[in-house]
Design a protein around this motif. Sequence first.
Motif, short mmCIF file in Angstrom:
data_model
loop_
_atom_site.label_atom_id
_atom_site.label_comp_id
_atom_site.label_asym_id
_atom_site.label_seq_id
_atom_site.Cartn_x
_atom_site.Cartn_y
_atom_site.Cartn_z
N ALA A 12 0.84 -1.20 0.00
CA ALA A 12 0.00 0.00 0.00
C ALA A 12 0.87 1.24 0.00
CB ALA A 12 -0.92 0.01 1.21
N THR A 13 0.36 2.29 -0.62
CA THR A 13 1.05 3.57 -0.60
C THR A 13 0.85 4.20 0.78
OG1 THR A 13 -0.89 4.80 -1.35
CG2 THR A 13 0.60 3.91 -3.07
N PRO A 14 1.70 5.17 1.15
CA PRO A 14 1.49 5.87 2.42
C PRO A 14 0.10 6.52 2.49
CG PRO A 14 3.70 6.30 1.62
CD PRO A 14 2.97 5.56 0.51
N ALA A 15 -0.39 7.07 1.37
CA ALA A 15 -1.72 7.68 1.37
C ALA A 15 -2.80 6.64 1.66
CB ALA A 15 -1.99 8.37 0.03
N ALA A 16 -2.66 5.45 1.11
CA ALA A 16 -3.64 4.38 1.36
C ALA A 16 -3.59 3.94 2.82
CB ALA A 16 -3.39 3.20 0.44
N ARG A 17 -2.40 3.85 3.37
CA ARG A 17 -2.27 3.46 4.79
C ARG A 17 -2.93 4.50 5.70
NH1 ARG A 17 1.13 -0.70 6.03
NH2 ARG A 17 2.32 -1.56 4.29
N ALA A 18 -2.75 5.77 5.39
CA ALA A 18 -3.35 6.84 6.21
C ALA A 18 -4.87 6.81 6.08
CB ALA A 18 -2.81 8.20 5.78
N MET A 60 -6.08 -15.23 0.03
CA MET A 60 -5.55 -14.10 0.79
C MET A 60 -4.26 -13.63 0.10
SD MET A 60 -4.59 -13.84 4.78
CE MET A 60 -4.08 -12.31 5.51
N LEU A 61 -4.34 -12.46 -0.51
CA LEU A 61 -3.18 -11.92 -1.23
C LEU A 61 -2.10 -11.41 -0.29
CD1 LEU A 61 -4.92 -9.90 -4.06
CD2 LEU A 61 -3.67 -12.05 -4.27
N GLY A 62 -2.52 -10.84 0.82
CA GLY A 62 -1.57 -10.25 1.75
C GLY A 62 -2.28 -9.42 2.78
N GLU A 63 -1.53 -8.56 3.44
CA GLU A 63 -2.09 -7.71 4.49
C GLU A 63 -1.45 -6.33 4.41
OE1 GLU A 63 -2.82 -10.53 8.24
OE2 GLU A 63 -0.76 -10.55 7.49
N ILE A 64 -2.23 -5.34 4.79
CA ILE A 64 -1.71 -3.99 5.02
C ILE A 64 -1.82 -3.82 6.52
CG2 ILE A 64 -2.00 -1.54 4.62
CD1 ILE A 64 -3.49 -2.28 2.02
N GLY A 65 -0.70 -3.85 7.21
CA GLY A 65 -0.75 -3.88 8.67
C GLY A 65 -1.46 -5.15 9.09
N GLU A 66 -2.58 -4.99 9.77
CA GLU A 66 -3.38 -6.15 10.18
C GLU A 66 -4.65 -6.29 9.35
OE1 GLU A 66 -3.92 -6.31 14.39
OE2 GLU A 66 -1.79 -5.96 14.78
N ASP A 83 1.67 -8.35 -8.68
CA ASP A 83 1.67 -7.83 -7.31
C ASP A 83 0.77 -6.60 -7.31
OD1 ASP A 83 3.37 -9.75 -6.35
OD2 ASP A 83 5.15 -8.50 -6.39
N LEU A 84 -0.05 -6.46 -6.28
CA LEU A 84 -1.01 -5.36 -6.22
C LEU A 84 -0.55 -4.29 -5.23
CD1 LEU A 84 -4.34 -7.37 -6.25
CD2 LEU A 84 -2.99 -6.52 -8.17
N ILE A 85 -0.84 -3.05 -5.58
CA ILE A 85 -0.53 -1.91 -4.73
C ILE A 85 -1.84 -1.17 -4.48
CG2 ILE A 85 0.78 0.23 -4.50
CD1 ILE A 85 2.57 -1.03 -6.84
N ILE A 86 -2.25 -1.09 -3.22
CA ILE A 86 -3.46 -0.35 -2.86
C ILE A 86 -3.08 1.12 -2.75
CG2 ILE A 86 -5.36 -0.11 -1.22
CD1 ILE A 86 -5.28 -2.85 -2.64
N ASP A 87 -3.82 1.97 -3.45
CA ASP A 87 -3.56 3.41 -3.48
C ASP A 87 -4.87 4.13 -3.20
OD1 ASP A 87 -2.19 5.80 -3.77
OD2 ASP A 87 -1.77 5.53 -5.91
N VAL A 88 -4.84 5.45 -3.17
CA VAL A 88 -6.03 6.28 -2.96
C VAL A 88 -6.07 7.33 -4.06
CG1 VAL A 88 -7.14 7.95 -1.41
CG2 VAL A 88 -6.00 5.97 -0.47
N VAL A 89 -7.27 7.56 -4.60
CA VAL A 89 -7.48 8.58 -5.62
C VAL A 89 -8.76 9.35 -5.28
CG1 VAL A 89 -6.30 7.29 -7.45
CG2 VAL A 89 -8.76 6.98 -7.12
N PRO A 90 -8.94 10.54 -5.84
CA PRO A 90 -10.20 11.26 -5.63
C PRO A 90 -11.37 10.47 -6.24
CG PRO A 90 -8.53 12.71 -6.55
CD PRO A 90 -7.98 11.31 -6.63
N GLY A 91 -12.52 10.56 -5.62
CA GLY A 91 -13.71 9.91 -6.16
C GLY A 91 -14.52 9.23 -5.08
N ARG A 92 -15.52 8.50 -5.51
CA ARG A 92 -16.40 7.78 -4.59
C ARG A 92 -16.10 6.30 -4.62
NH1 ARG A 92 -20.54 10.80 -2.56
NH2 ARG A 92 -20.90 12.75 -3.63
N GLY A 93 -16.12 5.69 -3.46
CA GLY A 93 -15.90 4.25 -3.36
C GLY A 93 -17.13 3.48 -3.81
N GLY A 94 -17.01 2.17 -3.83
CA GLY A 94 -18.13 1.31 -4.18
C GLY A 94 -19.30 1.50 -3.23
#
Length: 123
Positions: A12-18, A60-66, A83-94
């Motif tokens: 995950a990117t730092p923005a995704a973790r936050a 289970m692909l992995g974990e971000i923290g717990e 390999d997947l990277i979880i990130d954050v972008v502007p917009g609405r979630g599902g």
Amino acid sequence: MLDKVSLGKVSATPAARAFLAEIIADHGPVLFHQSGGCCDGSSPMCYPQSDFIVGDHDVMLGEIGETPIYISASQYEVWKHTDLIIDVVPGRGGMFSLDNGRERRFLTRSIVCAVPAAARTGD
């Protein structure tokens, strides 16, 4: 859900973790399930851990923290060399994802991993 073994194929990117920390502060422990339907499968859905039943065939692909990240077995077959990277972008979630209504959403980016020669040739 706790008996699944992590494949360590997600980060995950730092923005995704936050952003994830904000959601956990509001909802408690969560998990991601990588969508295979909308948005070309680029939107991981974020759910309270207590509200989502992990399927017998989910991987289970992995974990971000717990926070565990799962994907359906059929979607994993398509993405197993990624390999997947979880990130954050502007917009609405599902619609049912906990990132909905926050004017930011999680997005999955990917990096194709090296495929061993034996796997490419079928040896």
